[in-house]
Structures are given as structure tokens and as C-alpha cells.
Design a protein around this motif. Structure first.
Motif: not given
Length: 345
Positions: A61, A80, A83, A87, A94
């Protein structure tokens, strides 16, 4: 740093195509992209014989054309990390990885993989070197000449050291949180008991119960004494014909959640991989920022001090006070953000 064109997910070994996500920035190259896929790679496992084909699942990303930063977490973390807008999954880090965050997706691309297991490699055990080699081969597949940085936490920090030891030309800098060149023997002892519980559950047909109990025990090593003392100092409650102590419901909840997203064989393999990890710091020439927590009982600060002294390349050690023990790398984004920004500047 050479900026390479964005790698498209168009070959037969990649399951998902790159998709562009618009971002409100004036510069054309601030356009964000998100690529999630699986690549079939060839690896030579440490505990196997010869080349093996393995499917490596990854996420990539960030800003198109920007340098790549590898980010890897503990054994229960996945690809992950974060995001983009729209998403559903927020990502396990995050608060520190995103647009405008400490690891700013407007200026870099974050690459992460799902940890490999022995079942994928066709071996009995897996090493931190195997994970590092998978990342190096993936870089080549994605046409990334060199990673700008490897940011690793816990098991991810161990893999980062293995990466820089084996492939020093493939990464410019390391940022390692709560992870050292080897496992501390007391931590190995604690994990070996956890693995014994799971194996007993497998033998008796009570796999989920055993995995949950093992996770409960693990939680007591991840968090600090101060946090437990503050949160669970209340009196026990008598119900269901016995006393229940305040901490029990919390531990049961954590065990149940773990069973929902993890399986026993994966846990056994990755837990063992931590204890098999052993990298000579003298073989790591890469500039390194270490971040440790005095309340961390799994990775004692003394081990990071030793690592800093022995690393071949320049190294600094940042000490962050936190009541959260080993999990402070997940629980202290406000303290960690400025350290990450400085280390990646």
C-alpha cells in the motif's frame, strides 16, 4: 534510492490486481495504490532440502513510485498492517501506518506478508531466515531494487535482523521494536509450556480448549505487571459454584478470540520459530534503531543493550516507558510515532 515503476499484479502467480485509490494531494505521484495478492516463489528452507515452491500472500500500500518500507509484526499479525479509505479491515498498526501517520503512505509504500508456515514449505519447522528470504524474493518479483527500511515488531524484529544479516544490500535501515538477536531462555521456557498445552490438546482431542488456554498463558507474558495490577485488583465474584477472579473473564475472552482466527499447527510452528531464532549481531551492517520497553518481560531491555553493542553497523536504542510490557509496540502509538518519524526521516 531508486524509485521504480509500480508493479502490476498481472502475472499468473498473482491473484489480485492493483487498484488505484484517489487521494487529495496536489502532486500526481501522491496517488495512493493498494495491491493485495499471492505470488508463487521458490525458496530453499533452512530445515529442508532443495528448492520449494511456496505461495506468499502480501499487501503493498502507498504512494505510487515511492520507496518501499517493509512492516512486519508478531506471530499473530498478518499482511493487513493498515487500510486505505473504503476498506473494511483497519489493520493491526493502523494508528502508526496511514496517510499522515508516522509511517506516511503519502511518501512510501508499505509491504507486508502473511507469515509462512512449515506446511506451506513442506518442512517440519520454519525459521526467521525463511521468512526473510521470502521477503527478498518477493521484492525481486515486485521489481523493488531495495527496501528503504524494514520496520519489525516482536517476531517481525527478529525477521528484520535475519533479513539484514543475509541480504544487507536489500535494505537501507532497520527499525526494530521489542525484538532481539535471540530469544531469552526464560521466554523460551514460557513458550515451551504453551506449546506443551497445545500438543496435549491435540493428543486428547481438545484442540480449541488447549489453544485458548495457551493463549491465556501467553497474555500474562505479553502485558506488564503494572497494567494487571491496575485493571484486575478487585475482589473475586462467587458464581457457578466457585470464585471467579477479575482477570479470569479477560483471559477467557482473549483465548476465545485467538481460537477464532488462529489454528494450533500455525501457532506451534511460529512459536517454535521464535525460539529457533539466532542471528549474530556482528553480521548486521545496516544502520539500526532499536526500541525497547523496560516493562517487557519477553524481550528484556538488557538483551537490546547487548544487541546494540554487538551490531556491526551504527545503532541507537530508544527506551519507552509503558505499563503494557511486550505489547507496548501495539499500545503506545503516541510515544512511538515521533521515534518512527525520526528513524525513517
Amino acid at each position: 534510492m531508486t524509485f521504480l515503476p509500480e508493479a502490476r499484479c498481472s502475472d499468473p502467480g498473482c491473484t489480485d490486481a492493483t487498484r488505484a485509490v484517489p487521494a487529495p494531494f496536489a502532486e500526481p505521484r501522491a496517488r495512493l495504490t493498494a495491491q493485495r495478492g499471492t505470488r508463487r516463489l521458490q525458496l530453499s528452507p533452512k530445515y529442508g532440502n532443495g528448492l520449494r515452491e511456496v505461495d506468499v500472500s502480501y499487501a503493498w500500500h502507498g504512494a505510487a513510485g515511492a520507496p518501499t518500507v517493509i512492516v512486519q509484526g508478531g506471530i499473530s499479525a498478518d499482511r493487513d498492517v493498515t487500510a486505505l479509505a473504503g476498506e473494511a479491515v483497519s489493520g493491526w498498526w493502523h494508528e502508526l501506518v496511514g496517510e499522515g501517520a508516522a509511517i506516511d503512505l503519502r511518501h512510501c509504500r508499505v509491504l507486508a506478508i502473511d507469515w509462512l508456515t512449515p506446511a506451506q514449505l513442506g518442512t517440519g519447522s520454519i525459521s526467521s531466515e525463511d521468512q526473510a528470504d521470502a521477503l527478498v524474493v518477493l521484492l525481486a518479483e515486485l521489481r523493488i531494487t531495495r527496501a528503504y527500511a524494514f520496520v519489525g515488531s516482536s517476531y517481525g524484529a527478529m525477521v528484520g535482523l535475519a533479513f539484514a544479516s543475509r541480504h544487507p544490500l536489500q535494505v537501507e535501515r532497520l527499525v526494530l521494536l521489542a525484538g532481539a538477536h535471540r530469544a531469552h531462555p526464560l521466554s523460551t521456557a514460557q513458550r515451551s509450556v504453551q506449546r506443551g498445552i497445545v500438543r496435549l490438546g491435540q493428543a486428547s482431542g481438545n484442540v480449541d480448549e488447549a489453544l485458548a488456554l495457551s493463549r491465556q498463558l501467553a497474555i500474562t507474558t505479553y502485558r506488564g505487571s503494572a497494567e494487571f495490577g491496575r485493571r484486575f485488583a478487585g475482589a473475586p465474584e462467587f458464581r457457578e459454584d466457585r470464585f471467579h477472579f477479575p482477570v479470569e473473564d479477560y483471559l477467557v475472552h482473549q483465548g476465545r478470540r485467538f481460537v477464532e482466527r488462529f489454528d494450533a499447527d500455525r501457532f506451534l510452528a511460529l512459536s517454535e520459530s521464535i525460539d529457533l531464532h539466532d542471528v549474530a549481531p556482528e553480521q548486521v551492517p545496516t544502520p539500526t534503531t532499536l526500541i525497547g520497553f523496560p516493562s517487557d518481560r519477553l524481550v528484556p531491555l538488557a538483551d537490546l543493550c547487548e544487541l546494540q553493542r554487538r551490531l556491526r553497523g551504527p545503532a541507537t536504542l530508544e527506551v519507552v516507558e509503558s505499563p503494557y510490557g511486550h505489547d507496548a509496540f501495539l499500545k503506545e502509538p503516541e510515544q512511538l510515532a515521533p521515534l518512527l518519524r525520526e528513524a525513517l526521516a
